[in-house]
Design an enzyme around this catalytic site. Structure first.
Site, PDB file in Angstrom:
ATOM      1  N   HIS A 121      -3.252 -25.857   9.241  1.00  0.00           N
ATOM      2  CA  HIS A 121      -4.133 -27.024   9.283  1.00  0.00           C
ATOM      3  C   HIS A 121      -5.439 -26.601   8.592  1.00  0.00           C
ATOM      4  CE1 HIS A 121      -6.865 -29.928  11.260  1.00  0.00           C
ATOM      5  NE2 HIS A 121      -5.785 -30.639  11.521  1.00  0.00           N
ATOM      6  N   ASP A 198      -3.120 -20.431  16.424  1.00  0.00           N
ATOM      7  CA  ASP A 198      -3.580 -21.794  16.656  1.00  0.00           C
ATOM      8  C   ASP A 198      -2.471 -22.520  17.424  1.00  0.00           C
ATOM      9  OD1 ASP A 198      -3.967 -24.502  16.464  1.00  0.00           O
ATOM     10  OD2 ASP A 198      -4.369 -24.529  14.309  1.00  0.00           O
ATOM     11  N   GLN A 201      -0.696 -27.473  18.306  1.00  0.00           N
ATOM     12  CA  GLN A 201       0.519 -28.302  18.303  1.00  0.00           C
ATOM     13  C   GLN A 201       1.597 -27.768  19.234  1.00  0.00           C
ATOM     14  OE1 GLN A 201       1.121 -31.208  16.999  1.00  0.00           O
ATOM     15  NE2 GLN A 201      -0.831 -31.356  15.953  1.00  0.00           N
ATOM     16  N   LYS A 224      -4.303 -33.243  22.849  1.00  0.00           N
ATOM     17  CA  LYS A 224      -2.903 -33.296  22.381  1.00  0.00           C
ATOM     18  C   LYS A 224      -1.938 -33.070  23.536  1.00  0.00           C
ATOM     19  CE  LYS A 224      -4.115 -31.652  17.774  1.00  0.00           C
ATOM     20  NZ  LYS A 224      -4.000 -32.835  16.915  1.00  0.00           N
ATOM     21  N   CYS A 362      -3.955 -33.106   7.135  1.00  0.00           N
ATOM     22  CA  CYS A 362      -4.908 -31.975   7.074  1.00  0.00           C
ATOM     23  C   CYS A 362      -4.186 -30.675   6.738  1.00  0.00           C
ATOM     24  CB  CYS A 362      -5.673 -31.805   8.384  1.00  0.00           C
ATOM     25  SG  CYS A 362      -6.764 -33.159   8.747  1.00  0.00           S
TER      26      CYS A 362
HETATM   27  N1  PMP Z   1      -4.705 -27.025  14.273  1.00  0.00           N
HETATM   28  C1  PMP Z   1      -3.630 -27.818  14.318  1.00  0.00           C
HETATM   29  C2  PMP Z   1      -2.280 -27.211  14.064  1.00  0.00           C
HETATM   30  C3  PMP Z   1      -3.764 -29.175  14.583  1.00  0.00           C
HETATM   31  O1  PMP Z   1      -2.693 -29.965  14.606  1.00  0.00           O
HETATM   32  C4  PMP Z   1      -5.052 -29.714  14.831  1.00  0.00           C
HETATM   33  C5  PMP Z   1      -5.253 -31.195  15.120  1.00  0.00           C
HETATM   34  N2  PMP Z   1      -4.606 -32.052  14.232  1.00  0.00           N
HETATM   35  C6  PMP Z   1      -6.138 -28.859  14.788  1.00  0.00           C
HETATM   36  C7  PMP Z   1      -5.931 -27.531  14.521  1.00  0.00           C
HETATM   37  C8  PMP Z   1      -7.534 -29.351  15.031  1.00  0.00           C
HETATM   38  O2  PMP Z   1      -7.668 -29.736  16.360  1.00  0.00           O
HETATM   39  P1  PMP Z   1      -8.983 -30.503  16.868  1.00  0.00           P
HETATM   40  O3  PMP Z   1      -9.204 -31.617  15.896  1.00  0.00           O
HETATM   41  O4  PMP Z   1      -8.607 -30.988  18.238  1.00  0.00           O
HETATM   42  O5  PMP Z   1     -10.077 -29.519  16.869  1.00  0.00           O
END
Ligand code: PMP
Length: 404
Positions: A121, A198, A201, A224, A362
């Protein structure tokens, strides 16, 4: 066995209509829906004991502090951290990653190397690029393969004595593929590199055990996994959290302040400057409680059933390609109809009340790899049903008829 009809009663939003059709919510990977129990934890706080924490002798402040620290202990137990003070409450994964990236600015030097995976991401790419700019360290990328898996052989070749940090997501948000993080962590530790996983997900689907994984840092966003937005956590091994400098200066994170010298508070407060999202932290704990009453094993089994059913139905549509076929996978299907822009499919589905995500999610490097502008991503949760998947499949067939 899950009783989905009972579970759905906890999520009033699932009864609403969109464009005159029943809502089918398949954007769970972006944010999950919030059950009544979690919303009640927020209103209980604001109506019953709203107060600032850690600094008051009065009753309300003590109740709020207890509830907040109890939530931290729930997080500790859920992720099996050795100590509650290894759980830093943050505003979410992005904040957690930036906290670590900022801290390593003081520890890296020119010539050091940082490895990220091609499946990241943007929030797990950009902070490391900024860190490289600040320190002169070099960023290297583990390449991905056609089925959405990582090339571990190439990863092995990237590792060397200059490798200081390795970053990888547990589950790819764009594809839903589960990465072999046990192996990635072991290999990194083989050259004494630090690993951040990270878990944004993975956390809604897989209960990670940070001690069994021997991971150095693990990040999570509450929104999430049935919690509210604007709160999350950073797990860090105590030894690393002690080495990293504080991220932000302010109240709460100090031991003593004078104009000559300031000493920092102990963990976890060293990384928690200012008044935190108190209701959010408490509600994050309530979200973990809620998911445990359903059971992570039952959730994973049911979601796999939904994934298999949807994969079979969607794959049968002529000209539909699914990206990220590697297994194991969480309940995410990223796909395109041949010759059709994902945005157009998403717009037609929206008219039918079906919420999916379209675009690059993203994760532009993944889209560049497949040479596509984006995908349609349907992501399922334990409150979804096979009937909703039927509605999606009908909707995609309709989009195909109209657009192809
Ligand atoms: N890493 C991953 C794999 C994600 O899916 C996301 C959210 N789409 C994020 C980081 C960022 O998370 P947040 O916007 O809650 O900080």
């Amino acid at each position: 066995m899950l009783d989905v009809s009972v579970i759905r009663k906890d999520f009033p939003i699932l009864d609403r209509q969109v464009h005159g059709k029943p809502l089918v919510y398949f954007d769970n990977a972006a944010t999950s829906q919030t059950p009544k129990q979690v919303v009640s934890a927020i209103s209980d706080y604001y109506f019953g004991y709203n107060s600032n924490i850690h600094r008051g002798v009065h009753r309300l402040s003590q109740e709020a502090t207890d509830a907040y620290e109890q939530a931290r202990i729930k997080m500790q137990h859920h992720f099996n951290a050795a100590h509650a003070h290894e759980i830093i409450l943050t505003s979410g994964t992005t904040h957690s990653i930036n906290l670590v990236a900022h801290g390593f600015g003081a520890l890296l030097k020119k010539g050091d190397e940082i490895i990220v995976s091609a499946l990241e991401h943007h929030s797990n790419i950009v902070p490391w690029q900024m860190l490289c700019e600040r320190t002169g360290a070099q960023l290297k990328v583990i390449p991905m393969m056609e089925n959405g898996s990582l090339d571990l052989e190439a990863y092995g070749q990237l590792l060397n004595e200059n490798t200081q940090l390795v970053f990888c997501n547990h589950v790819s948000n764009a594809l839903g593929t589960v990465n072999p993080i046990e192996k990635i962590i072991d290999m990194a530790h083989g050259v004494n590199a630090v690993v951040l996983i990270d878990g944004a997900q993975a956390a809604p689907h897989i209960q990670a055990d940070v001690q069994a994984l021997d991971v150095d840092f693990y990040t999570v966003s509450a929104h999430k996994m049935c919690g509210p937005t604007g709160v999350g956590l950073l797990y860090g091994k105590e030894s690393w959290l002690r080495k990293l400098p504080p991220y932000q200066g302010g109240g709460e994170m100090i031991a003593e302040v004078s104009f000559e010298k300031t000493t920092y508070a102990d963990l976890p407060h060293k990384f928690e400057a200012g008044t935190p999202n108190i209701a959010g932290g408490i509600a994050f704990g309530a979200a973990l409680d809620y998911m445990h009453t359903i059971g992570f094993k039952a959730i994973a089994e049911y979601e796999q059933e939904l994934l298999d059913y949807a994969t079979e139905q969607l794959s049968a549509i002529d000209g539909l390609r699914i990206y990220g076929t590697q297994h194991p996978k969480t309940a995410v299907i990223s796909f395109n109809l041949e010759g059709v822009h994902p945005y157009d499919v998403g717009t037609i589905l929206d008219q039918l009340g079906i919420a999916v995500r379209t675009g690059h999610h993203c994760a532009q490097p993944i889209m560049d790899f497949y040479q596509i502008p984006g995908t349609v991503r349907a992501s399922f949760s334990f409150y979804n049903t096979k009937a909703e998947i039927d509605a999606l499949v009908d909707g995609v067939k309709r989009a195909k008829m109209m657009l192809q």
